[in-house]
Design an enzyme around this catalytic site. Structure first.
Site, PDB file in Angstrom:
ATOM      1  N   CYS A  39       0.752  -1.005  -0.144  1.00  9.40           N
ATOM      2  CA  CYS A  39       0.138   0.028   0.064  1.00  9.40           C
ATOM      3  C   CYS A  39       0.864   1.089   0.171  1.00  9.40           C
ATOM      4  O   CYS A  39       1.808   1.432   0.838  1.00  9.40           O
ATOM      5  CB  CYS A  39      -0.792  -0.147   1.054  1.00  9.40           C
ATOM      6  SG  CYS A  39      -1.972   1.359   1.327  1.00  9.40           S
ATOM      7  N   LEU A  40       0.421   2.335  -1.075  1.00  2.86           N
ATOM      8  CA  LEU A  40       1.473   3.409  -0.720  1.00  2.86           C
ATOM      9  C   LEU A  40       1.277   4.233   0.288  1.00  2.86           C
ATOM     10  O   LEU A  40       2.329   4.738   0.703  1.00  2.86           O
ATOM     11  CB  LEU A  40       0.802   4.400  -2.064  1.00  2.86           C
ATOM     12  CG  LEU A  40       0.885   3.838  -3.404  1.00  2.86           C
ATOM     13  CD1 LEU A  40       0.273   4.684  -4.450  1.00  2.86           C
ATOM     14  CD2 LEU A  40       2.368   3.566  -3.760  1.00  2.86           C
TER      15      LEU A  40
ATOM     16  N   GLU B  16      -8.963  -0.486  -2.547  1.00  2.28           N
ATOM     17  CA  GLU B  16      -9.317   0.934  -2.564  1.00  2.28           C
ATOM     18  C   GLU B  16     -10.427   1.231  -1.805  1.00  2.28           C
ATOM     19  O   GLU B  16     -10.799   2.071  -1.272  1.00  2.28           O
ATOM     20  CB  GLU B  16      -9.028   1.665  -4.026  1.00  2.28           C
ATOM     21  CG  GLU B  16      -7.510   1.530  -4.679  1.00  2.28           C
ATOM     22  CD  GLU B  16      -6.435   1.962  -3.598  1.00  2.28           C
ATOM     23  OE1 GLU B  16      -6.601   2.877  -3.094  1.00  2.28           O
ATOM     24  OE2 GLU B  16      -5.551   1.396  -3.994  1.00  2.28           O
TER      25      GLU B  16
ATOM     26  N   HIS C 293     -10.156   1.476   1.719  1.00  4.48           N
ATOM     27  CA  HIS C 293      -9.659   2.698   2.186  1.00  4.48           C
ATOM     28  C   HIS C 293     -11.022   3.532   2.410  1.00  4.48           C
ATOM     29  O   HIS C 293     -10.874   4.373   3.436  1.00  4.48           O
ATOM     30  CB  HIS C 293      -8.828   3.270   1.220  1.00  4.48           C
ATOM     31  CG  HIS C 293      -7.072   2.870   1.254  1.00  4.48           C
ATOM     32  ND1 HIS C 293      -6.504   3.276   2.515  1.00  4.48           N
ATOM     33  CD2 HIS C 293      -6.383   2.195   0.500  1.00  4.48           C
ATOM     34  CE1 HIS C 293      -5.416   2.634   2.543  1.00  4.48           C
ATOM     35  NE2 HIS C 293      -5.307   2.214   1.228  1.00  4.48           N
TER      36      HIS C 293
END
Length: 175
Positions: free
Chosen positions: A97-98, A140, A143
């Site tokens: 994950c970034l 995503e 998130h």
């Protein structure tokens, strides 16, 4: 377009639930363009609103595939107010994950998903995805609900010995 700062581990915004997008305007279009550029610049496969400090249900994912002439295609898919409708199969892989650099967790996700979302103009569409694209959509979408890889991971790659990694018997031949 602008490259936005990616929110990192420890920022409480990553644990919050996002609000739906209700206005489809130039501000949203700019955000989507910036998110796509930021994701590409960071070498990611997806990026969600809270990862750039925006508490709205918006994310982008990268679909990489071969076209009919066997040319590699990178397509950024924009998902606004996404909702997963169907999930099938299970695959466990190490996933990064970034927002959590250098942390790769063993996470089980569906092999196939069907999702409903809106595009940048507010038009609803259905997307069906398999394998890595399905994983990115789930990641995503999580998130947007304040759920991260830190909540899902059973083990972290960086914490294991090579023998322990091999013993996990993860789906290495996934792609």
């Amino acid at each position: 377009m602008a490259i936005r700062t990616i929110v990192k581990d420890g920022d409480p915004i990553l644990k919050k639930v996002c609000r739906p997008v209700t206005e489809f305007n130039e501000k949203l279009a700019t955000l989507l363009d910036d998110m796509g550029d930021t994701m590409i610049e960071a070498h990611g496969l997806g990026l969600a609103g809270p990862q750039v400090g925006i508490m709205r249900r918006v994310c982008v994912v990268l679909d990489q595939y071969l076209d009919e002439d066997d040319n590699e295609v990178d397509e950024i898919i924009e998902l606004i107010n996404p909702e997963i409708l169907e999930r099938e199969g299970e695959v466990t892989l190490f996933e990064g994950c970034l927002s959590f650099p250098n942390r790769n967790g063993a996470i089980t996700r569906p092999q196939y998903v069907k999702a409903k979302a809106q595009d940048r103009y507010g038009n609803e569409f259905i997307i069906e995805a398999e394998d890595i694209l399905a994983r990115a959509i789930c990641h995503e979408t999580d998130h947007l609900d304040g759920i991260t890889i830190m909540d899902h991971a059973t083990k972290f790659y960086e914490d294991l010995t090579p023998e322990e990694i091999k013993a996990l018997n993860l789906d290495e031949d996934y792609e």
